[in-house]
Design an enzyme around this catalytic site. Structure first.
Site, PDB file in Angstrom:
ATOM      1  CG  ASP A   9      32.378  35.325  43.744  1.00 12.20           C
ATOM      2  OD1 ASP A   9      33.357  36.060  43.518  1.00 12.20           O
ATOM      3  OD2 ASP A   9      31.367  35.281  43.018  1.00 12.20           O
ATOM      4  CB  ILE A  10      37.594  37.332  45.257  1.00 15.90           C
ATOM      5  CG1 ILE A  10      38.523  38.172  46.126  1.00 15.90           C
ATOM      6  CG2 ILE A  10      37.491  37.884  43.841  1.00 15.90           C
ATOM      7  CD1 ILE A  10      39.989  38.028  45.811  1.00 15.90           C
ATOM      8  CG  ASN A  23      44.888  41.165  30.646  1.00 13.69           C
ATOM      9  OD1 ASN A  23      45.003  42.394  30.624  1.00 13.69           O
ATOM     10  ND2 ASN A  23      43.808  40.549  30.210  1.00 13.69           N
ATOM     11  CG  ASP A  33      40.653  40.870  34.746  1.00  9.58           C
ATOM     12  OD1 ASP A  33      40.086  41.817  35.301  1.00  9.58           O
ATOM     13  OD2 ASP A  33      41.516  41.010  33.861  1.00  9.58           O
ATOM     14  CB  SER A 116      49.876  32.874  38.318  1.00  7.18           C
ATOM     15  OG  SER A 116      50.349  34.115  37.882  1.00  7.18           O
ATOM     16  N   GLY A 118      45.083  30.031  37.467  1.00  2.00           N
ATOM     17  CA  GLY A 118      44.021  29.675  36.513  1.00  2.00           C
ATOM     18  C   GLY A 118      44.582  29.625  35.104  1.00  2.00           C
ATOM     19  CB  ALA A 119      43.854  31.733  32.149  1.00  6.61           C
TER      20      ALA A 119
HETATM   21  P1  ADP Z   1      45.341  33.912  36.164  1.00  6.39           P
HETATM   22  O1  ADP Z   1      45.229  34.391  34.762  1.00  6.39           O
HETATM   23  O2  ADP Z   1      46.219  34.807  37.027  1.00  6.39           O
HETATM   24  O3  ADP Z   1      45.706  32.485  36.253  1.00  6.39           O
HETATM   25  P2  ADP Z   1      42.525  33.322  36.691  1.00  6.39           P
HETATM   26  O4  ADP Z   1      41.418  34.300  36.894  1.00  6.39           O
HETATM   27  O5  ADP Z   1      42.448  32.485  35.467  1.00  6.39           O
HETATM   28  O6  ADP Z   1      43.884  34.179  36.772  1.00  6.39           O
HETATM   29  O7  ADP Z   1      42.623  32.376  37.939  1.00  6.39           O
HETATM   30  C1  ADP Z   1      43.221  32.751  39.178  1.00  6.39           C
HETATM   31  C2  ADP Z   1      42.540  32.028  40.309  1.00  6.39           C
HETATM   32  O8  ADP Z   1      41.328  32.717  40.621  1.00  6.39           O
HETATM   33  C3  ADP Z   1      42.145  30.596  40.015  1.00  6.39           C
HETATM   34  O9  ADP Z   1      42.540  29.766  41.102  1.00  6.39           O
HETATM   35  C4  ADP Z   1      40.622  30.639  39.885  1.00  6.39           C
HETATM   36  O10 ADP Z   1      40.018  29.429  40.346  1.00  6.39           O
HETATM   37  C5  ADP Z   1      40.290  31.766  40.843  1.00  6.39           C
HETATM   38  N1  ADP Z   1      38.994  32.437  40.633  1.00  6.39           N
HETATM   39  C6  ADP Z   1      38.221  32.532  39.514  1.00  6.39           C
HETATM   40  N2  ADP Z   1      37.102  33.234  39.779  1.00  6.39           N
HETATM   41  C7  ADP Z   1      37.164  33.593  41.087  1.00  6.39           C
HETATM   42  C8  ADP Z   1      36.303  34.315  41.985  1.00  6.39           C
HETATM   43  N3  ADP Z   1      35.141  34.836  41.571  1.00  6.39           N
HETATM   44  N4  ADP Z   1      36.709  34.475  43.272  1.00  6.39           N
HETATM   45  C9  ADP Z   1      37.875  33.986  43.717  1.00  6.39           C
HETATM   46  N5  ADP Z   1      38.732  33.298  42.925  1.00  6.39           N
HETATM   47  C10 ADP Z   1      38.378  33.099  41.634  1.00  6.39           C
END
Ligand code: ADP
Length: 347
Positions: A9-10, A23, A33, A116, A118-119
């Site tokens: 988890d980052i 965003n 985010d 990018s 994810g959503a």
């Molecule tokens: P975006 O809108 O840029 O696509 P997202 O947050 O929806 O951003 O997703 C970007 C990536 O971050 C995805 O691969 C998602 O699985 C990952 N992600 C979501 N939560 C975490 C976290 N807590 N730590 C690391 N990566 C995460």
């Protein structure tokens, strides 16, 4: 310095800066985010309000507040519209701008999520390729410890062609051993036999000679003496000596070599200063990759450190796949190793 691919988890990463896939408003959202804002506390949003948003492909920096990281770098990835709208270029720019900002603020380490992916809908395998390539390019010119943080088992997808090719190779080579069918490839087997025979012959000749204690040259002439000297030199050469010799022969600088190997500068200077340094197997292989050695040369280098490539190890088989195909991009190899839950090369 190296690129590490880790599953985490980052918000838990203890690095100088973590990157937020934000965003354009920078006022918080879902996904990574949301997780970063929750972990950092409300002060982060308050600072973000002062930044006036951020363009796609650009990056802005804040402090990390309650996060273990000193800074958060907010970058805005492109929304995927099919790939024909400059998405790749914008995504490359996100990684580049974030690392440049980190450098400007004196960060020695930085962690990225898959921006990018994810959503925003960027296909995960392509998002991963862009991440690895952009970070890899930057690291060839700069020193920084970079972590690519993969969240959840399913966020890591290898390109379809690569994963099919590797899987086929693993099926052919890895499983064969369990059926006891594998034989060393002709070229390796032959070369090994030749070298062994040459050394054995030379030693046997000396042993059998009644004047064995005398100079070889006196018994066998200058040529035999020179070639025996050469064999003995090779026997005595340590891993470090062989590595440094090959770096010279390839016309590489030390920095070019350890960067191509994804090896830390400090580790390289340790090796440089210790003629008997014994590296770990992934480090030894990383240098073979950086030097673009073929399988036979890789085996020789590994042997100096007391290792061999085996077809009963998935790690070894994956490495062999890349060497046989002359694909020497350590970052691409690490993607594949990570996918198969194996140790990574170098870092
Ligand atoms: P975006 O809108 O840029 O696509 P997202 O947050 O929806 O951003 O997703 C970007 C990536 O971050 C995805 O691969 C998602 O699985 C990952 N992600 C979501 N939560 C975490 C976290 N807590 N730590 C690391 N990566 C995460």
């Amino acid at each position: 310095m190296p690129l590490h691919i880790v599953r985490n988890d980052i918000t838990k990463m203890k690095v100088d800066a973590i990157v937020n896939a934000a965003n354009r408003t920078l006022l918080g959202g879902g996904g990574v985010d949301g997780a970063i804002h929750r972990a950092a506390g409300p002060e982060l949003l308050a600072e973000c309000r002062t930044l006036g948003g951020c363009e796609t492909g650009c990056a802005k920096i804040t402090v990390g507040y309650r996060l273990p990281s000193r800074y958060v770098i907010h970058t805005v990835g492109p929304v995927w519209h099919g790939g024909g709208h400059g998405e790749r270029q914008l995504l490359v720019s996100c990684y580049r701008a974030s690392m440049e900002l980190a450098k400007e603020y004196g960060c020695a380490s930085i962690a990225f999520p898959l921006i990018s992916a994810g959503a925003y809908g960027y296909p995960k395998d392509q998002a991963l390729r862009v991440a690895v390539d952009s970070i890899g390019d930057f690291l060839l010119e700069h020193d920084m410890d970079v972590y690519l943080v993969i969240f959840g088992k399913d966020s890591f997808v290898l390109g379809q062609k690569l994963s099919a090719d590797i899987q086929e190779y693993i099926d052919d080579h890895y499983t064969e051993l369990h059926l006891s069918k594998w034989k060393p490839s002709a070229i390796c087997g032959k070369a090994r036999t030749n070298a062994k025979t040459e050394i054995e012959d030379a030693l046997f000749s000396i042993h059998m000679s009644p004047m064995a204690a005398g100079p070889v040259e006196a018994i066998y002439g200058k040529d035999a003496s020179a070639s025996l000297d050469h064999l003995m030199d090779e026997l005595d050469e340590s891993f470090q000596q062989m590595l440094l010799r090959k770096i010279d022969e390839r016309g590489l600088t030390d920095a070019q070599c350890y960067k191509k190997a994804n090896v830390d500068r400090k580790l390289f200077s340790k090796i440089r200063n210790d003629v008997h340094y014994k590296p770990s197997k992934p480090t030894a292989i990383a240098f073979a990759i950086a030097l673009e050695l073929d399988l036979q040369e890789t085996e020789s280098l590994l042997k100096k450190a007391g290792y061999a490539l085996s077809r009963s190890s998935k790690f070894d088989v994956i490495v062999q796949y890349f060497i046989e195909k002359s694909k020497y991009n350590v970052f691409e190899i690490n993607e594949a190793l990570f996918y198969y839950d194996q140790n990574l090369l170098g870092a």
